[in-house]
Design a protein around this motif. Structure first.
Motif, PDB file in Angstrom:
ATOM      1  N   LEU A 187       6.270  36.324  98.255  1.00  0.00           N
ATOM      2  CA  LEU A 187       6.774  37.483  97.511  1.00  0.00           C
ATOM      3  C   LEU A 187       6.116  37.436  96.126  1.00  0.00           C
ATOM      4  CD1 LEU A 187       8.949  39.741  96.943  1.00  0.00           C
ATOM      5  CD2 LEU A 187      10.441  37.899  96.178  1.00  0.00           C
ATOM      6  N   PRO A 235       5.008  41.723  99.930  1.00  0.00           N
ATOM      7  CA  PRO A 235       5.948  42.515  99.136  1.00  0.00           C
ATOM      8  C   PRO A 235       5.823  42.210  97.639  1.00  0.00           C
ATOM      9  CG  PRO A 235       7.085  40.691 100.222  1.00  0.00           C
ATOM     10  CD  PRO A 235       5.650  40.596 100.620  1.00  0.00           C
ATOM     11  N   THR A 236       6.248  43.176  96.825  1.00  0.00           N
ATOM     12  CA  THR A 236       6.238  42.969  95.368  1.00  0.00           C
ATOM     13  C   THR A 236       7.606  43.342  94.802  1.00  0.00           C
ATOM     14  OG1 THR A 236       3.884  43.477  95.259  1.00  0.00           O
ATOM     15  CG2 THR A 236       5.098  43.637  93.194  1.00  0.00           C
ATOM     16  N   LEU A 237       8.073  42.495  93.901  1.00  0.00           N
ATOM     17  CA  LEU A 237       9.349  42.723  93.222  1.00  0.00           C
ATOM     18  C   LEU A 237       9.080  42.751  91.720  1.00  0.00           C
ATOM     19  CD1 LEU A 237      12.546  42.606  92.977  1.00  0.00           C
ATOM     20  CD2 LEU A 237      12.301  40.112  93.010  1.00  0.00           C
ATOM     21  N   VAL A 248       1.557  47.024  98.870  1.00  0.00           N
ATOM     22  CA  VAL A 248       2.485  46.119  99.574  1.00  0.00           C
ATOM     23  C   VAL A 248       2.187  46.037 101.081  1.00  0.00           C
ATOM     24  CG1 VAL A 248       4.325  46.347  97.856  1.00  0.00           C
ATOM     25  CG2 VAL A 248       4.256  47.929  99.788  1.00  0.00           C
ATOM     26  N   GLY A 279       6.430  51.507  97.363  1.00  0.00           N
ATOM     27  CA  GLY A 279       7.138  50.481  98.142  1.00  0.00           C
ATOM     28  C   GLY A 279       7.477  49.233  97.356  1.00  0.00           C
ATOM     29  N   VAL A 280       7.250  49.252  96.048  1.00  0.00           N
ATOM     30  CA  VAL A 280       7.579  48.103  95.204  1.00  0.00           C
ATOM     31  C   VAL A 280       9.078  48.136  94.886  1.00  0.00           C
ATOM     32  CG1 VAL A 280       7.196  47.049  92.926  1.00  0.00           C
ATOM     33  CG2 VAL A 280       5.265  47.976  94.226  1.00  0.00           C
ATOM     34  N   GLU A 281       9.722  46.979  94.986  1.00  0.00           N
ATOM     35  CA  GLU A 281      11.156  46.915  94.648  1.00  0.00           C
ATOM     36  C   GLU A 281      11.294  46.645  93.147  1.00  0.00           C
ATOM     37  OE1 GLU A 281      13.262  43.735  96.670  1.00  0.00           O
ATOM     38  OE2 GLU A 281      15.116  44.195  95.551  1.00  0.00           O
TER      39      GLU A 281
END
Ligand SMILES: Nc1nc(O)c(N)c(N[C@@H]2O[C@H](COP(=O)(O)O)[C@@H](O)[C@H]2O)n1
Ligand SMILES: [Zn+2]
Length: 364
Positions: free
Chosen positions: A213, A236-238, A232, A257-259
């Motif tokens: 992540l 995934p990217t936060l 992503v 799609g980045v959180e």
């Protein structure tokens, strides 16, 4: 045999958190009749795979396992019972499980059933294999590794911020390998803007395409709209942020799609607490000096991996890997333990462990 267990365990590196990496080998008269490793939390434990492979040849066999067999009902049933049922004679254990649900109970259960148990074979190597899991279980936070590449004169970039590349190709490939074994990588706003890193493992080997992540700590959200880390598709990217940063960029990266997670106080400690909550065991700090210093000061770095290239770039304003720790005397320097030095072509990797910070030494 224990070294083989460790090798088997490592084949799932980066994919087992919050569970440990575990390998198991079963032998009859010195010959291997079954092997297994724990592939992922929720799936059977290493011992179960090895027992399945050994079948009836497990009767009277010796079982080598890098971590104490469990004796609790978690996501899966207890391995100690499975070993007893398979009528093995001897169990050789690498290390006692620090998980309080097990912690000596598995060994006691096996002994109670009349099975010979030997504990502590290749213990140091087994502990190193699971330093992330141990940190998670004992301290309720992930194991932090600070990794950087610097020139011989201690710079991570030119005064203009250009850094591609400090270290050689082999060292960079070792970093990709390292990323594939981690659960998350943290960087700050400046690293996104200046380096535009992808922070993926670049699929180092056929059997390990794991990508951690990617976490961006950004108070300001003064981030570029175009950046590799917003893609992503493969990882995934936060984004961890605080308050009301730039709403435009926020919308744009969320659309990709980045959180984005706003927190009250954006600190390394809060970031690591969030990653612990998400099940991470090993977290790589690939950030710049300011964030690295804050992470060290808050006790969020347990290990340092410094890649050193035989280059001199100079420049009074060129950044260095660790910002201000508030020290004024050399006697205050943080000294690493268990230091190793490895040549990677003409580059060197120096790594070692940091003592937890003493609150009176480092300003928080
Ligand atoms: N000895 C051993 N072998 C394995 O392969 C394991 N994964 C473990 N893990 C221990 O059990 C806990 C997880 O249990 P569940 O997977 O949720 O059932 C983990 O915390 C370790 O204590 N042990
Ligand atoms: Zn188990």
């Amino acid at each position: 045999m224990m070294q083989r267990c460790i090798q088997l365990a490592r084949s799932a590196a980066g994919r087992t958190a919050p569970n440990p990496m575990v390998g198991c080998v079963i032998t009859q008269q010195g010959e291997i009749v079954g092997e297994g490793f724990h592939p992922k939390a929720g799936e059977p434990h290493a011992e179960v795979f090895a027992l399945r492979a050994a079948g009836t040849r497990a009767h009277g066999a010796t079982v080598y396992v890098s971590l104490e067999p469990c004796n609790h009902y978690g996501r899966t049933p207890p391995c100690a019972e499975a070993l007893i049922k398979a009528q093995v004679s001897r169990v050789v254990v690498g290390m006692v499980d620090p998980d309080p649900r097990v912690s000596g109970g598995g060994i006691a259960r096996l002994r109670e059933a009349g099975i010979e148990v030997i504990v502590g074979v290749e213990e140091a190597a087994c502990r190193q294999l699971n330093e992330g899991f141990i940190q998670r279980v004992l301290h309720q936070r992930p194991f932090g590794i600070l990794k950087y590449a610097m020139t011989l004169d201690g710079k991570i970039a030119t005064p203009q911020g250009h850094s591609a590349w400090v270290s050689n190709e082999a060292a960079r490939s070792q970093v990709h390998q390292l990323r594939s074994t981690c659960d998350a990588i943290i960087i700050g706003t400046h690293t996104v803007a200046r380096d535009n890193p992808s922070l993926t493992s670049h699929c180092v080997s056929q059997d390990n395409c794991h990508n951690p992540l990617r976490v961006v700590m950004s108070r300001s959200l003064q981030l570029p709209v175009e950046a590799q880390i917003w893609d992503v598709t493969h990882a995934p990217t936060l984004v961890l942020t605080q308050g009301n940063g730039n709403p435009q960029i926020l919308q744009q990266i969320q659309d990709q799609g980045v959180e984005v997670l706003p927190v009250d106080q954006l600190t390394p400690q809060v970031a690591m607490a969030e990653l612990y909550r998400r099940g991470c065991a090993t977290v790589l700090w690939e950030c710049g000096g300011t964030l690295a210093a804050a992470a060290i000061a808050q006790g969020m770095v347990q290990k340092v991996m410094a890649f050193i290239a035989p280059k001199v770039i100079g420049g009074v304003g060129a950044p260095s890997p660790v910002g201000n720790l508030g020290f004024s005397r050399m006697s205050q320097a943080l000294e690493l333990n268990q230091v190793t030095c490895e040549a990677i072509g003409t580059n060197f990797l120096i790594q070692g462990y940091l003592e937890p910070p003493k609150s009176d030494e480092i300003p928080r």
